[in-house]
Design an enzyme around this catalytic site. Structure first.
Site, short mmCIF file in Angstrom:
data_model
loop_
_atom_site.label_atom_id
_atom_site.label_comp_id
_atom_site.label_asym_id
_atom_site.label_seq_id
_atom_site.Cartn_x
_atom_site.Cartn_y
_atom_site.Cartn_z
N ASN A 1 -51.88 17.85 -42.09
CA ASN A 1 -53.26 17.43 -41.90
C ASN A 1 -53.84 18.40 -40.88
O ASN A 1 -53.55 18.28 -39.68
CB ASN A 1 -53.35 15.99 -41.39
CG ASN A 1 -54.79 15.54 -41.24
OD1 ASN A 1 -55.72 16.35 -41.26
ND2 ASN A 1 -54.99 14.24 -41.08
N GLU B 1 -51.66 19.08 -48.52
CA GLU B 1 -52.70 18.84 -47.51
C GLU B 1 -53.07 17.36 -47.56
O GLU B 1 -53.33 16.81 -48.63
CB GLU B 1 -53.91 19.71 -47.87
CG GLU B 1 -55.10 19.53 -46.99
CD GLU B 1 -56.30 20.35 -47.51
OE1 GLU B 1 -56.12 21.23 -48.38
OE2 GLU B 1 -57.42 20.09 -47.06
N TYR C 1 -60.29 6.48 -39.25
CA TYR C 1 -58.92 7.03 -39.29
C TYR C 1 -57.83 5.97 -39.23
O TYR C 1 -56.65 6.31 -39.32
CB TYR C 1 -58.76 8.03 -38.14
CG TYR C 1 -59.69 9.23 -38.27
CD1 TYR C 1 -59.62 10.06 -39.38
CD2 TYR C 1 -60.63 9.51 -37.29
CE1 TYR C 1 -60.49 11.14 -39.52
CE2 TYR C 1 -61.50 10.59 -37.42
CZ TYR C 1 -61.43 11.40 -38.52
OH TYR C 1 -62.26 12.47 -38.67
N ALA D 1 -59.87 19.39 -38.19
CA ALA D 1 -61.08 20.18 -38.45
C ALA D 1 -60.76 21.62 -38.85
O ALA D 1 -61.60 22.30 -39.45
CB ALA D 1 -61.99 20.16 -37.23
N ARG E 1 -68.05 12.17 -46.66
CA ARG E 1 -68.55 12.23 -45.29
C ARG E 1 -69.61 13.34 -45.19
O ARG E 1 -70.31 13.60 -46.16
CB ARG E 1 -67.37 12.43 -44.33
CG ARG E 1 -66.35 11.29 -44.42
CD ARG E 1 -65.19 11.46 -43.47
NE ARG E 1 -65.63 11.43 -42.08
CZ ARG E 1 -64.85 11.82 -41.06
NH1 ARG E 1 -63.61 12.24 -41.29
NH2 ARG E 1 -65.30 11.76 -39.83
N ARG F 1 -58.93 6.97 -31.79
CA ARG F 1 -60.09 7.72 -32.25
C ARG F 1 -60.71 7.05 -33.48
O ARG F 1 -59.99 6.83 -34.46
CB ARG F 1 -59.54 9.09 -32.63
CG ARG F 1 -60.49 10.03 -33.26
CD ARG F 1 -59.73 11.26 -33.78
NE ARG F 1 -60.67 12.23 -34.25
CZ ARG F 1 -60.38 13.16 -35.15
NH1 ARG F 1 -59.17 13.26 -35.65
NH2 ARG F 1 -61.30 14.00 -35.53
N SER G 1 -59.08 10.30 -43.96
CA SER G 1 -60.39 9.90 -44.48
C SER G 1 -60.67 10.65 -45.78
O SER G 1 -60.01 11.64 -46.10
CB SER G 1 -61.48 10.23 -43.45
OG SER G 1 -61.60 11.63 -43.28
N PRO H 1 -55.71 19.57 -34.68
CA PRO H 1 -56.52 19.13 -33.54
C PRO H 1 -57.01 17.69 -33.63
O PRO H 1 -57.45 17.24 -34.69
CB PRO H 1 -57.72 20.09 -33.58
CG PRO H 1 -57.19 21.31 -34.24
CD PRO H 1 -56.15 20.86 -35.22
N ASN H 2 -56.90 17.01 -32.51
CA ASN H 2 -57.42 15.65 -32.28
C ASN H 2 -56.62 14.54 -32.95
O ASN H 2 -56.87 13.36 -32.72
CB ASN H 2 -58.90 15.54 -32.70
CG ASN H 2 -59.78 16.48 -31.90
OD1 ASN H 2 -59.72 16.46 -30.68
ND2 ASN H 2 -60.55 17.32 -32.56
N HIS I 1 -61.52 23.09 -42.33
CA HIS I 1 -62.80 23.59 -42.80
C HIS I 1 -63.07 25.04 -42.40
O HIS I 1 -64.01 25.65 -42.93
CB HIS I 1 -63.92 22.67 -42.27
CG HIS I 1 -63.57 21.21 -42.43
ND1 HIS I 1 -63.35 20.64 -43.67
CD2 HIS I 1 -63.32 20.22 -41.52
CE1 HIS I 1 -63.02 19.35 -43.51
NE2 HIS I 1 -62.99 19.07 -42.22
N HIS J 1 -55.43 14.17 -45.76
CA HIS J 1 -56.50 13.68 -44.88
C HIS J 1 -56.52 12.17 -44.90
O HIS J 1 -56.46 11.56 -45.99
CB HIS J 1 -57.87 14.22 -45.32
CG HIS J 1 -57.91 15.71 -45.30
ND1 HIS J 1 -57.98 16.42 -44.12
CD2 HIS J 1 -57.82 16.62 -46.28
CE1 HIS J 1 -57.95 17.71 -44.39
NE2 HIS J 1 -57.85 17.86 -45.70
C1 DQA Z 1 -59.28 14.74 -41.11
C2 DQA Z 1 -60.69 15.09 -41.63
C3 DQA Z 1 -61.27 16.25 -40.85
O1 DQA Z 1 -62.59 16.54 -41.34
C4 DQA Z 1 -61.39 15.91 -39.38
O2 DQA Z 1 -61.88 17.00 -38.65
C5 DQA Z 1 -60.09 15.42 -38.82
C6 DQA Z 1 -59.29 14.50 -39.61
C7 DQA Z 1 -58.71 13.47 -41.77
O3 DQA Z 1 -57.52 13.23 -41.62
O4 DQA Z 1 -59.46 12.71 -42.39
O5 DQA Z 1 -59.75 15.70 -37.67
O6 DQA Z 1 -58.42 15.81 -41.41
#
Ligand code: DQA
Length: 148
Positions: free
Chosen positions: A73, A97, A22, A76, A106, A17, A101, A9-10, A79, A99
């Protein structure tokens, strides 16, 4: 050899974003970089992004039988995405996995991943290069290559 690169997502909004967190590359740019690295390493890269957990699970169930590994990746869903975690565990492929960030630097809730316990490993905080590092590591391990 085939590696699935999955984004949750996102992550379709990368490049727009929160660039300070990111980075400024779009997901399409990152996917092209991975395709090029895959080509030079002799691997097909199949990329997929969805904002819906069910679609991510459908993709994993459909494509994992003909794939050799997964780089994901989960956004969210990292979590709390227990159904995604089950799908990844059930497919029995090595999972890395990623990420962009550093999820440990954070908000507290980001520091816990339900995916990490079933993953081969996790890369967090290295931006788009984290995907490239994951791809080289995954293909190196699948080929049984020695980097010495
Ligand atoms: C993320 C970190 C997640 O906490 C966040 O919800 C994301 C991006 C990252 O790539 O740093 O959507 O996975």
């Amino acid at each position: 050899m085939k590696v699935l690169v999955i984004n949750g997502p996102n992550l379709n909004l990368l490049g727009k974003r929160n660039k300070a967190i990111y980075g400024d590359k779009s997901l399409a740019e990152i996917e092209t970089i991975l395709k090029n690295h895959g080509q030079s390493l002799g691997a097909d890269i199949v990329s997929f992004q969805s904002n819906s957990e069910g679609s991510l699970i459908d993709f994993i169930q459909t494509h994992s039988p003909t794939a050799d590994g997964i780089i994901i990746n989960p956004g969210a869903l990292t979590h709390y995405g227990l159904a995604l975690r089950d799908a990844l565990a059930d497919c029995s492929l090595p999972v890395i996995e990623v990420h962009l960030s550093n999820i440990y630097a954070r908000e507290d809730w980001r520091a816990s991943s339900v995916i990490a316990p079933i993953a081969r490993g996790q890369i967090s905080g290295l931006g788009w290069r984290g995907y490239v590092a994951a791809l080289h590591t995954m293909i190196g391990e699948l080929k049984g290559e020695d980097w010495e």
